[in-house]
Design an enzyme around this catalytic site. Structure first.
Site, PDB file in Angstrom:
ATOM      1  N   LYS A  11       0.826  -1.221   0.000  1.00 57.32           N
ATOM      2  CA  LYS A  11       0.000   0.000   0.000  1.00 57.32           C
ATOM      3  C   LYS A  11       0.862   1.274   0.000  1.00 57.32           C
ATOM      4  O   LYS A  11       2.072   1.221   0.268  1.00 57.32           O
ATOM      5  CB  LYS A  11      -0.934  -0.052   1.219  1.00 57.32           C
ATOM      6  CG  LYS A  11      -1.948  -1.199   1.171  1.00 57.32           C
ATOM      7  CD  LYS A  11      -2.931  -1.118   2.341  1.00 57.32           C
ATOM      8  CE  LYS A  11      -3.970  -2.221   2.271  1.00 57.32           C
ATOM      9  NZ  LYS A  11      -4.957  -2.122   3.378  1.00 57.32           N
ATOM     10  N   PHE A  59     -15.564   3.605   6.815  1.00 55.94           N
ATOM     11  CA  PHE A  59     -14.222   4.048   6.442  1.00 55.94           C
ATOM     12  C   PHE A  59     -13.972   3.966   4.927  1.00 55.94           C
ATOM     13  O   PHE A  59     -12.866   4.218   4.467  1.00 55.94           O
ATOM     14  CB  PHE A  59     -13.157   3.233   7.196  1.00 55.94           C
ATOM     15  CG  PHE A  59     -13.259   1.743   7.013  1.00 55.94           C
ATOM     16  CD1 PHE A  59     -12.725   1.125   5.882  1.00 55.94           C
ATOM     17  CD2 PHE A  59     -13.875   0.951   7.971  1.00 55.94           C
ATOM     18  CE1 PHE A  59     -12.809  -0.248   5.710  1.00 55.94           C
ATOM     19  CE2 PHE A  59     -13.962  -0.429   7.810  1.00 55.94           C
ATOM     20  CZ  PHE A  59     -13.428  -1.026   6.670  1.00 55.94           C
ATOM     21  N   ARG A  87      -1.944 -14.261   4.658  1.00 60.94           N
ATOM     22  CA  ARG A  87      -2.681 -13.574   5.736  1.00 60.94           C
ATOM     23  C   ARG A  87      -1.924 -13.707   7.050  1.00 60.94           C
ATOM     24  O   ARG A  87      -1.900 -12.793   7.869  1.00 60.94           O
ATOM     25  CB  ARG A  87      -4.088 -14.174   5.882  1.00 60.94           C
ATOM     26  CG  ARG A  87      -4.988 -14.026   4.678  1.00 60.94           C
ATOM     27  CD  ARG A  87      -5.525 -12.653   4.451  1.00 60.94           C
ATOM     28  NE  ARG A  87      -6.316 -12.159   5.568  1.00 60.94           N
ATOM     29  CZ  ARG A  87      -6.965 -11.001   5.560  1.00 60.94           C
ATOM     30  NH1 ARG A  87      -6.917 -10.213   4.485  1.00 60.94           N
ATOM     31  NH2 ARG A  87      -7.655 -10.591   6.597  1.00 60.94           N
ATOM     32  N   THR A  93      -5.515  -6.833  10.865  1.00 55.98           N
ATOM     33  CA  THR A  93      -5.791  -5.540  10.215  1.00 55.98           C
ATOM     34  C   THR A  93      -5.221  -4.372  11.021  1.00 55.98           C
ATOM     35  O   THR A  93      -4.562  -3.488  10.482  1.00 55.98           O
ATOM     36  CB  THR A  93      -7.327  -5.355  10.061  1.00 55.98           C
ATOM     37  OG1 THR A  93      -7.872  -6.534   9.472  1.00 55.98           O
ATOM     38  CG2 THR A  93      -7.646  -4.150   9.205  1.00 55.98           C
ATOM     39  N   ARG A 104       2.459  -6.202   9.274  1.00 55.23           N
ATOM     40  CA  ARG A 104       1.708  -5.063   9.807  1.00 55.23           C
ATOM     41  C   ARG A 104       2.224  -4.644  11.186  1.00 55.23           C
ATOM     42  O   ARG A 104       2.292  -3.457  11.486  1.00 55.23           O
ATOM     43  CB  ARG A 104       0.216  -5.407   9.836  1.00 55.23           C
ATOM     44  CG  ARG A 104      -0.400  -5.334   8.424  1.00 55.23           C
ATOM     45  CD  ARG A 104      -1.775  -5.911   8.382  1.00 55.23           C
ATOM     46  NE  ARG A 104      -2.507  -5.542   7.170  1.00 55.23           N
ATOM     47  CZ  ARG A 104      -3.675  -6.049   6.846  1.00 55.23           C
ATOM     48  NH1 ARG A 104      -4.258  -6.951   7.614  1.00 55.23           N
ATOM     49  NH2 ARG A 104      -4.285  -5.661   5.750  1.00 55.23           N
ATOM     50  N   HIS A 117      -2.179  -5.477   1.586  1.00 56.65           N
ATOM     51  CA  HIS A 117      -3.481  -6.126   1.399  1.00 56.65           C
ATOM     52  C   HIS A 117      -3.217  -7.566   0.981  1.00 56.65           C
ATOM     53  O   HIS A 117      -2.259  -7.823   0.235  1.00 56.65           O
ATOM     54  CB  HIS A 117      -4.280  -5.434   0.288  1.00 56.65           C
ATOM     55  CG  HIS A 117      -5.453  -6.241  -0.197  1.00 56.65           C
ATOM     56  ND1 HIS A 117      -6.692  -6.179   0.405  1.00 56.65           N
ATOM     57  CD2 HIS A 117      -5.552  -7.170  -1.197  1.00 56.65           C
ATOM     58  CE1 HIS A 117      -7.516  -7.034  -0.220  1.00 56.65           C
ATOM     59  NE2 HIS A 117      -6.844  -7.646  -1.196  1.00 56.65           N
TER      60      HIS A 117
HETATM   61  P1  GDP Z   1      -7.987  -6.744   5.876  1.00 57.41           P
HETATM   62  O1  GDP Z   1      -8.590  -7.918   5.157  1.00 57.41           O
HETATM   63  O2  GDP Z   1      -7.153  -7.152   7.063  1.00 57.41           O
HETATM   64  O3  GDP Z   1      -7.209  -5.816   4.952  1.00 57.41           O
HETATM   65  O4  GDP Z   1      -9.171  -5.879   6.509  1.00 57.41           O
HETATM   66  P2  GDP Z   1     -10.620  -5.456   5.955  1.00 57.41           P
HETATM   67  O5  GDP Z   1     -10.961  -6.217   4.707  1.00 57.41           O
HETATM   68  O6  GDP Z   1     -11.569  -5.510   7.101  1.00 57.41           O
HETATM   69  O7  GDP Z   1     -10.439  -3.905   5.585  1.00 57.41           O
HETATM   70  C1  GDP Z   1      -9.853  -3.491   4.376  1.00 57.41           C
HETATM   71  C2  GDP Z   1      -8.929  -2.343   4.659  1.00 57.41           C
HETATM   72  O8  GDP Z   1      -9.698  -1.223   5.134  1.00 57.41           O
HETATM   73  C3  GDP Z   1      -7.896  -2.579   5.777  1.00 57.41           C
HETATM   74  O9  GDP Z   1      -6.760  -3.272   5.358  1.00 57.41           O
HETATM   75  C4  GDP Z   1      -7.569  -1.148   6.174  1.00 57.41           C
HETATM   76  O10 GDP Z   1      -6.662  -0.517   5.263  1.00 57.41           O
HETATM   77  C5  GDP Z   1      -8.940  -0.480   6.084  1.00 57.41           C
HETATM   78  N1  GDP Z   1      -9.662  -0.494   7.368  1.00 57.41           N
HETATM   79  C6  GDP Z   1     -10.191  -1.572   8.017  1.00 57.41           C
HETATM   80  N2  GDP Z   1     -10.799  -1.211   9.163  1.00 57.41           N
HETATM   81  C7  GDP Z   1     -10.668   0.144   9.226  1.00 57.41           C
HETATM   82  C8  GDP Z   1     -11.118   1.117  10.175  1.00 57.41           C
HETATM   83  O11 GDP Z   1     -11.756   0.815  11.183  1.00 57.41           O
HETATM   84  N3  GDP Z   1     -10.796   2.424   9.900  1.00 57.41           N
HETATM   85  C9  GDP Z   1     -10.105   2.794   8.775  1.00 57.41           C
HETATM   86  N4  GDP Z   1      -9.832   4.108   8.586  1.00 57.41           N
HETATM   87  N5  GDP Z   1      -9.680   1.892   7.870  1.00 57.41           N
HETATM   88  C10 GDP Z   1      -9.954   0.600   8.087  1.00 57.41           C
END
Ligand code: GDP
Length: 140
Positions: A11, A59, A87, A93, A104, A117
């Site tokens: 990213k 978000f 993962r 996350t 991370r 990601h």
């Molecule tokens: P991942 O699969 O671990 O990447 O998580 P998700 O699919 O739930 O979310 C996608 C992406 O959205 C994450 O990698 C973060 O960059 C962003 N994100 C997730 N949760 C939050 C949050 O609560 N706040 C903000 N600002 N970004 C978030």
């Protein structure tokens, strides 16, 4: 054990700090081979399309703004159980919840600017790889 492919994105927070090499080393050390890779900059439309599954989340707009704030490196990783293996290497996350030694935990700036990601299932991986790479760009 099954050989899989998964979509990975380095990213903007990580490309800005020139962490691509260090992150790629983690994949290779874990037995994930980078079989395709390119550095690109997404338009807002492309970012919104990629994150369509998150469009109702609060978000979503911030996430898309972040993802277009600089170049990203999109890549296809191949290896045994690549989806879950990646993962695992990425970590949770929120970097505060991520296990020690994960990408991370070591590199992320925040829950949003969390450096990488990775596809979350085989089905998603197939769709996400096809989003960024054409057949001719992928080793058969
Ligand atoms: P991942 O699969 O671990 O990447 O998580 P998700 O699919 O739930 O979310 C996608 C992406 O959205 C994450 O990698 C973060 O960059 C962003 N994100 C997730 N949760 C939050 C949050 O609560 N706040 C903000 N600002 N970004 C978030």
């Amino acid at each position: 054990m099954v050989v899989q492919r998964t979509l990975s994105i380095i990213k903007p927070d990580a490309t800005r700090r020139d962490l691509t090499g260090q992150i790629n080393q983690r994949f290779e050390d874990a037995g994930l081979r980078i079989i395709a890779q390119k550095r690109i900059r997404l338009s807002r439309e492309q970012a919104e399309a990629f994150y369509d599954v998150h469009k109702t989340r609060p978000f979503f707009n911030d996430l898309c703004t972040f993802m277009i704030s600089g170049p990203i490196v999109v890549q296809v990783l191949e290896g045994e159980n690549a989806v879950t293996e990646n993962r695992d290497i990425m970590g949770a996350t929120d970097p505060q919840d991520a296990r020690e030694g994960t990408i991370r935990r070591d590199f992320a700036e925040s829950i949003e600017a969390n450096s990488v990601h990775g596809s979350d299932s085989e089905k998603t991986a197939e769709l996400e790889v096809a989003f960024f790479f054409s057949k001719i760009e992928l080793l058969q």
